[in-house]
Design a protein around this motif. Structure first.
Motif, PDB file in Angstrom:
ATOM      1  N   VAL A 344       0.859  -1.183   0.000  1.00 61.38           N
ATOM      2  CA  VAL A 344       0.000   0.000   0.000  1.00 61.38           C
ATOM      3  C   VAL A 344       0.897   1.236   0.000  1.00 61.38           C
ATOM      4  N   ILE A 345       0.290   2.378  -0.249  1.00 59.12           N
ATOM      5  CA  ILE A 345       0.997   3.655  -0.263  1.00 59.12           C
ATOM      6  C   ILE A 345       0.449   4.495   0.880  1.00 59.12           C
ATOM      7  N   CYS A 346       1.344   4.971   1.747  1.00 60.66           N
ATOM      8  CA  CYS A 346       0.900   5.776   2.881  1.00 60.66           C
ATOM      9  C   CYS A 346       2.080   6.578   3.401  1.00 60.66           C
ATOM     10  N   GLY A 347       1.995   7.894   3.257  1.00 63.49           N
ATOM     11  CA  GLY A 347       3.090   8.734   3.716  1.00 63.49           C
ATOM     12  C   GLY A 347       2.613  10.132   4.054  1.00 63.49           C
ATOM     13  N   PRO A 348       3.466  10.912   4.703  1.00 62.70           N
ATOM     14  CA  PRO A 348       3.072  12.258   5.135  1.00 62.70           C
ATOM     15  C   PRO A 348       3.124  13.262   3.999  1.00 62.70           C
ATOM     16  N   GLY A 349       2.355  14.337   4.156  1.00 60.17           N
ATOM     17  CA  GLY A 349       2.342  15.393   3.159  1.00 60.17           C
ATOM     18  C   GLY A 349       1.362  15.114   2.041  1.00 60.17           C
ATOM     19  N   SER A 350       1.295  16.061   1.127  1.00 54.92           N
ATOM     20  CA  SER A 350       0.359  15.966   0.006  1.00 54.92           C
ATOM     21  C   SER A 350       1.087  16.186  -1.305  1.00 54.92           C
ATOM     22  N   MET A 351       0.728  15.400  -2.323  1.00 56.70           N
ATOM     23  CA  MET A 351       1.328  15.582  -3.634  1.00 56.70           C
ATOM     24  C   MET A 351       0.890  16.914  -4.253  1.00 56.70           C
ATOM     25  N   ASP A 352      -0.101  17.571  -3.669  1.00 60.97           N
ATOM     26  CA  ASP A 352      -0.463  18.915  -4.121  1.00 60.97           C
ATOM     27  C   ASP A 352       0.713  19.870  -3.962  1.00 60.97           C
ATOM     28  N   GLN A 353       1.618  19.566  -3.035  1.00 63.68           N
ATOM     29  CA  GLN A 353       2.791  20.418  -2.831  1.00 63.68           C
ATOM     30  C   GLN A 353       4.020  19.918  -3.599  1.00 63.68           C
ATOM     31  N   GLY A 354       3.964  18.702  -4.093  1.00 62.80           N
ATOM     32  CA  GLY A 354       5.103  18.131  -4.786  1.00 62.80           C
ATOM     33  C   GLY A 354       5.335  18.762  -6.153  1.00 62.80           C
ATOM     34  N   HIS A 355       6.610  18.790  -6.578  1.00 71.22           N
ATOM     35  CA  HIS A 355       7.006  19.242  -7.914  1.00 71.22           C
ATOM     36  C   HIS A 355       6.749  20.730  -8.143  1.00 71.22           C
ATOM     37  N   LYS A 356       6.486  21.479  -7.098  1.00 71.05           N
ATOM     38  CA  LYS A 356       6.175  22.905  -7.224  1.00 71.05           C
ATOM     39  C   LYS A 356       7.268  23.743  -6.566  1.00 71.05           C
ATOM     40  N   PRO A 357       7.349  25.035  -6.933  1.00 64.89           N
ATOM     41  CA  PRO A 357       8.250  25.915  -6.181  1.00 64.89           C
ATOM     42  C   PRO A 357       7.772  26.035  -4.731  1.00 64.89           C
ATOM     43  N   ASP A 358       8.731  26.212  -3.840  1.00 63.82           N
ATOM     44  CA  ASP A 358       8.443  26.280  -2.406  1.00 63.82           C
ATOM     45  C   ASP A 358       7.666  25.059  -1.931  1.00 63.82           C
ATOM     46  N   GLU A 359       8.093  23.904  -2.413  1.00 61.23           N
ATOM     47  CA  GLU A 359       7.532  22.632  -1.945  1.00 61.23           C
ATOM     48  C   GLU A 359       7.683  22.558  -0.427  1.00 61.23           C
ATOM     49  N   PHE A 360       6.654  22.024   0.236  1.00 64.27           N
ATOM     50  CA  PHE A 360       6.733  21.944   1.695  1.00 64.27           C
ATOM     51  C   PHE A 360       5.987  20.727   2.216  1.00 64.27           C
ATOM     52  N   ILE A 361       6.289  20.424   3.469  1.00 64.04           N
ATOM     53  CA  ILE A 361       5.503  19.454   4.216  1.00 64.04           C
ATOM     54  C   ILE A 361       5.129  20.104   5.538  1.00 64.04           C
ATOM     55  N   ALA A 362       3.879  19.949   5.942  1.00 62.78           N
ATOM     56  CA  ALA A 362       3.433  20.529   7.204  1.00 62.78           C
ATOM     57  C   ALA A 362       4.084  19.788   8.369  1.00 62.78           C
ATOM     58  N   LEU A 363       4.509  20.544   9.373  1.00 59.92           N
ATOM     59  CA  LEU A 363       5.165  19.933  10.527  1.00 59.92           C
ATOM     60  C   LEU A 363       4.244  18.976  11.269  1.00 59.92           C
ATOM     61  N   ASP A 364       2.938  19.263  11.262  1.00 59.94           N
ATOM     62  CA  ASP A 364       2.029  18.343  11.948  1.00 59.94           C
ATOM     63  C   ASP A 364       1.915  17.014  11.200  1.00 59.94           C
TER      64      ASP A 364
END
Length: 382
Positions: A344-364
């Motif tokens: 299965v696939i399960c990880g933190p963050g959202s691909m909505d932020q991937g491959h974009k400028p200022d890519e980020f992951i929320a600390l929570d």
């Protein structure tokens, strides 16, 4: 080191797919070694890139594998507000190339490995880090070859691509191909006496669109996807040398992303049959006319049943037990098809932020992933 500290170190390695990843792999191997964890390096023939595989705990039984890729997409040409390869924390977010896709998960997995090494485990933990995922799940194949000869294979696999820590049970397969369209060159003033390869390529693209329309209207469906049917897409077209020359060659790079109910090779065969008829119409006047298609890369989709053991196992580790399917591809289909490892696939963050400028992951999200890893460790130690 905390997960955030590890993320800081991982982002500092500019592991764009076209570049080596060996420095990151060396860091990971050294980090694991500091905690008494041995790891195996599976390098490419030229030595520029490598995969890493490690087992924490007993080696005589199958365990839980955490899988992720070390490469990232390029940052140049994007409007970053800071150095993409230097972690920046602000407003409850950690910014940097790969923060979401998917070094955040890798950092959490390494932090877990350090904690796991300090405890006796009943079930082993496996770490699988691969290269060149972003260019078609290329690098992981040598790791799969290595695992195929192992006396003990992982029991289950969790791929930590960003899903906001929801459990994704599937993704579409992908077939990438190049159509080389051959015409007959000539002076543009006498264009009708030549066969324009760009025009032929456009006719081929027209066939792609026709097939897509047919599939969208009456093809198989999988409602778990945002786009619930198989898609065809032309991404790159190249041909011609000068405006006053009718070009004799043009290439079209295209892909098929298929749901489990469709076979990508069968979709391609139907497309090639129509292309052959198109070429036959041109050959009466231009015997050199041709459309030659080469498959450049492909990987299978993932379709893990919702009732599979791996689904229930991972659902017990996260707060949101709902399941869905993701639009992007992963190495999961290869693990399932070639090694029969339920995935299965399960990880933190959202691909909505991937491959974009200022890519980020929320600390929570990082904190929630650490909690998921703690629950996993409890299961492994039980």
């Amino acid at each position: 080191m905390s997960t955030l500290d590890l993320l800081d170190r991982l982002i500092a390695f500019p592991t764009v797919s076209r570049d080596p990843n060996r420095e990151l792999i060396a860091f990971v191997q050294a980090f694991l070694g500091q905690h008494g964890i041995a790891s195996e390096i599976i390098a490419t023939p030229d030595g520029r890139k490598a995969n890493l595989f490690a087992t924490i705990g007993p080696t005589d039984r199958p365990g839980i594998m955490l899988s992720g890729h070390t490469d990232v997409v390029p940052a140049e040409g994007q409007a970053w507000t800071a150095d993409p390869f230097r972690l920046r924390v602000a407003g409850g977010r950690a910014y940097g190339r790969g923060a979401a896709d998917m070094k955040g998960f890798l950092a959490a997995a390494l932090a877990l490995a350090a904690r796991a090494a300090a405890r006796p485990l009943e079930t082993p933990l496996h770490l699988a880090l691969s290269h060149d995922e972003e260019v078609g799940c290329v690098g992981v194949r040598s790791l799969i070859e290595r695992l195929s000869t192992a006396s003990v294979r992982p029991r289950l696999c969790i791929i930590g691509e960003p899903t906001s820590l929801r459990v994704a049970t599937g993704h579409k397969g992908k077939l990438a191909a190049r159509a080389t369209c051959c015409g007959v060159e000539g002076h543009s003033a006498l264009a009708p006496k030549a066969l324009n390869a760009i025009h032929l390529a456009c006719d081929f693209v027209g066939l792609l669109r026709t097939h897509q329309d047919r599939i969208a209207e009456s093809g198989a469906r999988d409602a778990d996807y945002d786009i619930p049917y198989t898609t065809l897409h032309a991404g790159v077209i190249a041909g011609g040398t000068a405006l006053n020359i009718v070009p004799n060659r043009c290439t079209v790079d295209f892909e098929i992303r298929n749901i489990a109910q469709d076979d990508a090779s069968e979709v391609l065969t139907r497309l090639l049959d129509d292309a052959a008829r198109l070429v036959a119409e041109r050959r009466a006047a231009f015997p050199a006319a041709d459309i030659a298609v080469e498959v450049v890369n492909d990987y299978p989709g993932l379709a893990t049943p919702k009732e599979a053991e791996v689904v229930a196992f991972v659902q017990a580790l996260v707060d949101d037990a709902s399941t869905f399917k993701v639009a992007f591809g992963t190495e999961g289909g290869l693990f399932d098809a070639r090694l029969s490892i339920p995935t299965v696939i399960c990880g933190p963050g959202s691909m909505d932020q991937g491959h974009k400028p200022d890519e980020f992951i929320a600390l929570d999200q990082l904190e929630a992933c650490d909690q998921m890893m703690d629950r996993l460790l409890h299961r492994l130690a039980a």
